[in-house]
Design an enzyme around this catalytic site. Structure first.
Site: not given
Ligand code: SF4
Length: 347
Positions: A116, A105, A119, A112, A330, A92
């Site tokens: 987290c 952005c 997320c 990833c 996101c 994205e």
């Molecule tokens: S917030 Fe999401 S994209 Fe950013 S480091 Fe953590 S898991 Fe990865």
């Protein structure tokens, strides 16, 4: 055979290309000019290279630009583009207009590995690093490319987990032979990878944003597993000891979660740990994601939190929520697209 992409190569890469096909060194600068200043989209347009040279170059190389697959537009003017990368993955890119500013952005990875809890990209797992070509194509192939004033690396992925390609993209953006952007127009965000921060601070002049989300180790560990090996104190130590010039900014991103990290205890500890660091805090309102236990506090609590930090001498702002009607969190849009594709192949 797939051709190599010229777009996304830095000047040293381009010198290597010219050597490989027997061109003089200055041809690398000419090619960089066509790629990053004259914004061509085919080798044929490089008219100060002879026809023979262009033909020779075209045997193994192409420019390597490609348009987004789709776009969603918010009522507030924010747009989210989906680009296809790494053959069949989606990333994205957000375009965020705001008065006389227009920010892009960009994503730096597909998925990833940081996991987290709040997320959606983290829930996708890691699917691959983007090349400098794939990072910068989001910028160059954006229909609003010519309006852009600022760029943030805050899309999908952890930029400092893909440091060679991120640094290469920054070099192309900020070099005199590249786009010539001021580094102060660019911010790279990280959840706090120690080695990556050191490299980034030493090898670029762009702004740094660190995702903090809690000043307490134990709590941060629950939100962001990376805290187990890269503690906040270690991150702060690097920043404290780095000689940042007056142009360069460090900010801390702080997503407020209702009843969890929005208390007076958090304000007091934030003021303590950030004492002596020239920085600001950006408060971000949480955009809910499916299956998440987290909630956003109400606007009153958010404003009180901001004002209490300002009263402690920490410059704090609340980032406006943008694109809430187009899956603002996101990773949400690309997850939906990826699921659609999986369903199609299952049928
Ligand atoms: S917030 Fe999401 S994209 Fe950013 S480091 Fe953590 S898991 Fe990865």
């Amino acid at each position: 055979m797939q051709k190599e992409k010229l777009y996304g190569k830095n000047i040293n890469d381009l010198i290597a290309v010219t050597r490989r096909i027997g061109l003089p060194g200055f041809a690398a600068k000419q090619i960089a000019d066509w790629l990053y200043k004259k914004e061509i989209s085919s080798i044929e347009e490089m008219t100060n290279l002879s026809k023979k040279t262009r033909d020779l170059l075209s045997v193994d190389y192409e420019i390597g630009l490609y348009v987004p697959e789709s776009v969603s537009e918010s009522s507030d003017g924010t747009k989210k583009y989906l680009y296809k990368v790494l053959k069949n993955k989606y990333i994205e890119t957000a375009y965020i207009p705001d008065d006389d500013r227009a920010t892009i952005c960009v994503s730096s990875q597909a998925g990833c590995k940081m996991g987290c809890l709040f997320c959606m990209t983290g829930k996708q797992g890691f699917q691959g690093n983007l090349s400098a070509n794939e990072i910068l194509n989001q910028f160059r192939s954006l229909p609003e490319f010519r309006n852009l004033t600022n760029m943030v690396y805050m899309g999908m992925g952890e930029p400092l987990d893909n440091i060679p390609e991120v640094l290469k993209s920054l070099e192309i953006l900020t070099s005199e032979w590249g786009y010539g952007w001021s580094p102060t127009r660019i911010t790279v965000s990280t959840i706090g990878l120690i080695a990556g921060i050191k490299d980034f601070l030493e090898k670029s002049r762009c702004h740094l944003a660190v995702s903090l989300h809690s000043p307490f180790d134990e709590e941060r560990r629950k939100l962001m597993p990376i805290q187990r090996t890269n503690t906040v104190e270690e991150v702060l130590e690097i920043i404290r000891n780095f000689d940042l010039n007056s142009q360069r900014r460090v900010s801390f991103e702080y997503i407020l979660f209702k009843g969890m990290n929005d208390t007076p205890r958090h304000i007091k500890e934030l003021a303590r740990i950030l004492n002596g660091i020239k920085c600001r805090i950006n408060i971000i309102r949480f955009h809910p994601i499916p299956g998440s236990q987290f909630q956003s506090p109400n606007l009153g609590t958010t404003i009180n939190f901001k004002e209490a930090l300002n009263a402690k001498g920490i410059l704090t702002t609340i980032r406006a929520s943008r694109g809430v009607d187009i899956q603002a969190a996101c990773g949400l849009l690309s997850t939906i697209e990826q699921n659609k594709k999986t369903q199609r192949t299952d049928q």
